[in-house]
Design a protein around this motif. Structure first.
Motif, PDB file in Angstrom:
ATOM      1  N   LYS A  64       0.837  -1.189   0.000  1.00  0.00           N
ATOM      2  CA  LYS A  64       0.000   0.000   0.000  1.00  0.00           C
ATOM      3  C   LYS A  64       0.881   1.251   0.000  1.00  0.00           C
ATOM      4  CE  LYS A  64      -2.176   1.333   3.754  1.00  0.00           C
ATOM      5  NZ  LYS A  64      -3.126   1.220   4.873  1.00  0.00           N
ATOM      6  N   LEU A  65       0.605   2.168  -0.936  1.00  0.00           N
ATOM      7  CA  LEU A  65       1.378   3.418  -0.975  1.00  0.00           C
ATOM      8  C   LEU A  65       0.567   4.576  -0.430  1.00  0.00           C
ATOM      9  CD1 LEU A  65       2.926   3.085  -4.522  1.00  0.00           C
ATOM     10  CD2 LEU A  65       4.023   2.579  -2.350  1.00  0.00           C
ATOM     11  N   TYR A  66      -0.727   4.513  -0.662  1.00  0.00           N
ATOM     12  CA  TYR A  66      -1.565   5.618  -0.216  1.00  0.00           C
ATOM     13  C   TYR A  66      -2.980   5.100  -0.010  1.00  0.00           C
ATOM     14  CZ  TYR A  66      -4.333   9.912  -0.353  1.00  0.00           C
ATOM     15  OH  TYR A  66      -5.212  10.918  -0.048  1.00  0.00           O
ATOM     16  N   ALA A  67      -3.648   5.563   1.016  1.00  0.00           N
ATOM     17  CA  ALA A  67      -5.071   5.256   1.175  1.00  0.00           C
ATOM     18  C   ALA A  67      -5.749   6.482   1.739  1.00  0.00           C
ATOM     19  CB  ALA A  67      -5.278   4.056   2.097  1.00  0.00           C
ATOM     20  N   GLY A  68      -6.766   6.941   1.100  1.00  0.00           N
ATOM     21  CA  GLY A  68      -7.454   8.123   1.608  1.00  0.00           C
ATOM     22  C   GLY A  68      -8.377   8.693   0.559  1.00  0.00           C
TER      23      GLY A  68
END
Lengths: 298, 272
Positions: free
Chosen positions: A208-212
């Motif tokens: 995961k690099l980014y979650a939002g």
């Protein structure tokens, strides 16, 4: 407290020595439209395969509906389509949907409705094998909608379709999203995600690099592209400005200037002119999701 | 259970090959029975199979169970392809995503195999009973309904065979290869049986699956009156145990369980 539909906890999948999904955690809340973004082979389909009960988990876990039921029972409340539409080739569209109703233990009354949604009503008695790819994909969506799902999972729904087919599928998805259905969309097509999704999870090589939120991912101040005749003095001038994060020379006389605070193109133009630089080209842009994505995944 | 049978029958009803093979099976079944009643007229030599005592109760139970069982290979094709076509069409994956568990998937196939075996057994019973009532020299109630163990043996034989097909269909994922595999197993068991014959390891071939199924119903030919009397004239009395052995039934049921459970474990382990 928003209702959690799906929660992934340190989900990991290894195929032999290679790790397809690594320690992935995120959760899906009711009412949002999620996108899983990642280049080809980044583990999107493997992740979906695991939560859909077709790929065994190496370690970690996932919970449907706060772990109130078995996975296969939870899947009866889910609508999902995976890379390619899989149906019984000799059965008609209608019979294929009847079978899905039997598996999901739901009433067959919804069949006509969903066929109408995907505009296949007039072809419902034709065998599945006579369908074009676009029609097959639409039937898959119809099948996923049969149970008025709590969440709709779509894995590359427009893959391999012609522009008309892509447009039809996107319109259908938008319509569904508009009705408040939770959607999880895996794609490598950024404008698809940008146009439809409210939240995004970016993964690369299973991590995961980014979650939002999509708009928060896009929260930079944008950049200015400018051209000037005397480039040498101009760069030393730029070095002294405090609202500039960094700048790159993108073409022989063109410079891309990344801002670190809100600054308008007009103000910038005025400042340059006062210092004796005449701009021959000036444009201010927000970074697109594509640029953000490339920044994240490179 | 009802739901799972419903799902599987719905699939079969809409599969052309399954329909054709099933119809072929049951029509071959009936025509074989009818053929035996036809009188062949070769000038002075009249021959009718039905007059050779094959429909005499209770012997006919044995005779029919043994010969009709050969037709099971046709249904085996249906069973193998109903398993492997789910792989080739990738519908197995879709079934699981739609909310069928892997256990339910295997069970739905197994239940339908039981159903096929049951239908075939009932048909065998009815056809044999009718032909027997027409042609049998004996028609006392007690004689008619004796030796029914062969019908039970027939059911177990079919069930074991279908379960094996189920397992092979899942293991190999391609119908043609699975049937080839079945043939290979038959040859391998033949070799094992032949090479261990008259050694102290002879008993091993009692336990191999196809052999055990074969032994379930012993051959009935040497029990036929004309063969027996011919043998007596040659002073070669045939001594054989023709009964259905409980031991063999248990062996075949054990294989049935192993095949179905093995299929489940295999599917559970696989990533689709």
């Amino acid at each position: 407290m928003p209702e959690t539909i799906l929660e992934l906890k340190n989900l990991t999948k290894r195929f032999g020595k290679s790790t397809a999904v690594s320690d992935l955690s995120f959760s899906i809340e009711k009412g949002n439209v999620y996108g899983i973004l990642g280049p080809n082979g980044s583990g999107k389909s493997t992740t979906l395969g695991m939560v859909l009960n077709v790929i065994n988990v190496t370690s970690g876990s996932f919970e449907w509906f706060s772990d109130t039921m078995d996975t296969h029972d939870a899947l009866k409340k889910v609508g999902a389509i995976i890379e390619s539409p899989n149906f019984y080739p000799n059965m008609s569209a209608k019979d294929n949907l009847k079978l899905v109703c039997k598996i999901k233990e739901i009433d067959e009354g919804n069949i006509e409705n969903v066929l109408k949604t995907v505009e296949l009503l007039d072809r419902q008695h034709d065998q599945f094998k006579t369908y074009s790819l676009g029609m097959k994909q639409r039937l898959a969506i119809a099948s996923a909608l049969l149970n008025n799902p709590e969440i709709l999972i779509l894995d590359e729904p427009t893959n391999g379709l012609d522009p008309k087919g892509i447009h039809q599928i996107r319109e259908i998805i938008k319509k569904i999203a508009h009705n408040g259905t939770t959607i999880l969309l895996a794609s490598h097509l950024l404008d698809e995600v940008e146009k439809i999704c409210t939240h995004v999870v970016v993964i690369r090589q299973g991590k995961k690099l980014y979650a939002g939120r999509v708009d928060e991912m896009n929260a930079s101040f944008g950049y200015i592209e400018a051209s000037v005749e005397k480039l040498d003095n101009f760069t030393s001038f730029l070095d002294r400005l405090d609202f500039i994060d960094k700048f790159d020379n993108i073409e022989h006389d063109q410079i891309r200037i990344f801002l670190n605070k809100d600054y308008s193109a007009g103000e910038f133009n005025k400042l340059c002119f006062e210092k004796g630089f005449v701009l021959t080209h000036l444009i201010k842009r927000k970074e697109s999701l594509e640029e953000q994505f490339l920044k994240l995944t490179n | 259970m009802r739901r799972l049978i419903n799902i599987e029958l719905f699939k079969l009803r809409h599969s052309r090959s399954a329909k054709i093979m099933t119809i072929l099976y049951f029509s071959l079944f009936l025509s074989a029975a009818l053929l035996s009643t036809i009188k062949f007229d070769f000038g002075p030599f009249n021959f009718r199979l039905a007059d050779q005592g094959i429909y005499n109760f209770p012997y006919t139970w044995h005779f029919m169970s043994f010969f009709v069982a050969f037709l099971k290979i046709i249904l085996a094709i249906v069973i193998v392809s109903m398993m492997s076509s789910e792989y080739t069409n990738r519908t197995l994956k879709q079934n699981l995503i739609d909310g069928l568990s892997k256990k339910e998937f295997i069970l739905s196939k197994f239940y339908v195999s039981v159903l096929y075996a049951l239908c075939s057994t009932i048909l065998l019973f009815v056809v044999t009973l009718v032909l027997g009532l027409i042609f049998s020299d004996y028609d006392e109630f007690q004689i008619i309904f004796s030796d029914l163990e062969y019908i039970g043996g027939y059911f177990v034989k079919l069930l074991g065979f279908f379960s094996l097909c189920l397992f092979l269909g899942l293991l190999v994922k391609r119908s043609a290869f699975a049937l080839g595999f079945l043939f290979l197993l038959w040859i391998v068991e033949g070799i094992i049986g032949a090479s261990l014959h008259d050694t102290k390891f002879d008993f091993i071939s009692d336990y191999t699956p196809l052999n055990a199924m074969w032994r379930l119903i012993p051959e009935p030919i040497t029990r036929l009156d004309i063969i027996n009397s011919a043998a007596k004239q040659l002073n070669a009395e045939i001594m054989q145990d023709y009964s259905v052995s409980i031991f063999t039934i248990i062996t075949v049921l054990a294989w049935t369980f192993l095949c179905v459970f093995g299929a489940y474990r295999l599917l559970k382990k696989r990533d689709l």
